[in-house]
Scaffold this motif. Structure first.
Motif, PDB file in Angstrom:
ATOM      1  N   GLY A 134      -6.835 -16.270  17.516  1.00 39.04           N
ATOM      2  CA  GLY A 134      -5.841 -15.525  16.769  1.00 39.04           C
ATOM      3  C   GLY A 134      -4.493 -15.338  17.408  1.00 39.04           C
ATOM      4  O   GLY A 134      -3.926 -14.260  17.337  1.00 39.04           O
TER       5      GLY A 134
ATOM      6  N   GLU B 139      -5.937 -20.260  20.919  1.00 39.51           N
ATOM      7  CA  GLU B 139      -5.302 -20.210  19.605  1.00 39.51           C
ATOM      8  C   GLU B 139      -6.318 -19.875  18.513  1.00 39.51           C
ATOM      9  O   GLU B 139      -6.012 -19.151  17.568  1.00 39.51           O
ATOM     10  CB  GLU B 139      -4.610 -21.545  19.302  1.00 39.51           C
ATOM     11  CG  GLU B 139      -4.049 -21.662  17.911  1.00 39.51           C
ATOM     12  CD  GLU B 139      -2.961 -20.649  17.627  1.00 39.51           C
ATOM     13  OE1 GLU B 139      -2.875 -20.193  16.467  1.00 39.51           O
ATOM     14  OE2 GLU B 139      -2.188 -20.313  18.537  1.00 39.51           O
TER      15      GLU B 139
ATOM     16  N   GLY C 215      -1.862 -16.712  16.330  1.00 42.52           N
ATOM     17  CA  GLY C 215      -0.873 -16.817  15.261  1.00 42.52           C
ATOM     18  C   GLY C 215      -0.021 -18.073  15.293  1.00 42.52           C
ATOM     19  O   GLY C 215       1.075 -18.100  14.763  1.00 42.52           O
ATOM     20  N   GLY C 216      -0.486 -19.126  15.911  1.00 41.96           N
ATOM     21  CA  GLY C 216       0.237 -20.389  15.941  1.00 41.96           C
ATOM     22  C   GLY C 216       1.076 -20.599  17.181  1.00 41.96           C
ATOM     23  O   GLY C 216       1.610 -21.683  17.394  1.00 41.96           O
ATOM     24  N   TYR C 217       1.207 -19.583  18.014  1.00 39.45           N
ATOM     25  CA  TYR C 217       2.071 -19.706  19.188  1.00 39.45           C
ATOM     26  C   TYR C 217       1.505 -20.678  20.218  1.00 39.45           C
ATOM     27  O   TYR C 217       2.242 -21.438  20.829  1.00 39.45           O
ATOM     28  CB  TYR C 217       2.282 -18.339  19.843  1.00 39.45           C
ATOM     29  CG  TYR C 217       2.999 -17.370  18.938  1.00 39.45           C
ATOM     30  CD1 TYR C 217       4.339 -17.552  18.635  1.00 39.45           C
ATOM     31  CD2 TYR C 217       2.339 -16.297  18.381  1.00 39.45           C
ATOM     32  CE1 TYR C 217       5.006 -16.680  17.807  1.00 39.45           C
ATOM     33  CE2 TYR C 217       2.999 -15.414  17.544  1.00 39.45           C
ATOM     34  CZ  TYR C 217       4.331 -15.613  17.263  1.00 39.45           C
ATOM     35  OH  TYR C 217       4.977 -14.754  16.431  1.00 39.45           O
TER      36      TYR C 217
END
Length: 152
Positions: free
Chosen positions: A27, A24, A29-31
């Motif tokens: 990068g 995470e 993106g929060g997934y």
């Protein structure tokens, strides 16, 4: 492989969660954040309850992954409400509608005004220095101005 999955320890879940959290950082993106936290949570539960069946571990992981992702998604949607301070962090927006005297003439569509202790680049119709102008818009760091008393 199946034998390994049937005997997962809390270290396996904590390692899995940690790997997802590290990915995470690069990068995603929060997934992967919420899936990684769900994996780490299952690791903690497996530590507290070592006899937790492997099927229940996977079900907990799936439910926690979906639950945390949905809760975060709902929070993000509610955070998108308009601000009570719409000009916050938009330098120059507080100058809209105000009148100033041209510090430098507008020649070729560009000039300068002095607002407080700052000089601002302005764009508009050519006007001599000392003319009164009103700020009617903003384009990045350029203020759009028009003459207060149009020359006729």
């Amino acid at each position: 492989m199946m034998a390994y999955l049937q005997h997962l320890s809390y270290w396996d879940w904590l390692a899995f969660g940690t790997v997802l959290l590290i990915l995470e950082v690069f990068g995603a993106g929060g997934y992967l954040l919420w899936i990684g936290l769900a994996g780490a949570s299952v690791g903690v539960l497996t530590f507290l309850f070592p006899e937790l069946p492997w099927t229940l571990q996977f079900i907990l992981f799936a439910v926690l992954s979906v639950l945390t992702a949905v809760l975060w998604w709902q929070r993000q949607r509610s955070a998108g409400k308009p601000s009570d301070q719409p000009g916050l962090n938009q330098r120059g927006s507080e100058l809209l509608g105000r009148q100033f005297v041209l510090h430098e003439a507008i020649v070729g569509g560009r000039g300068k005004i002095k607002a407080g202790d700052s000089l601002w680049l302005v764009i508009g119709a050519d006007l001599p220095a000392g003319s009164e102008v009103r700020v009617v818009g903003q384009d990045g760091v350029l203020l759009k101005v028009e003459a207060v008393h149009p020359q006729g």
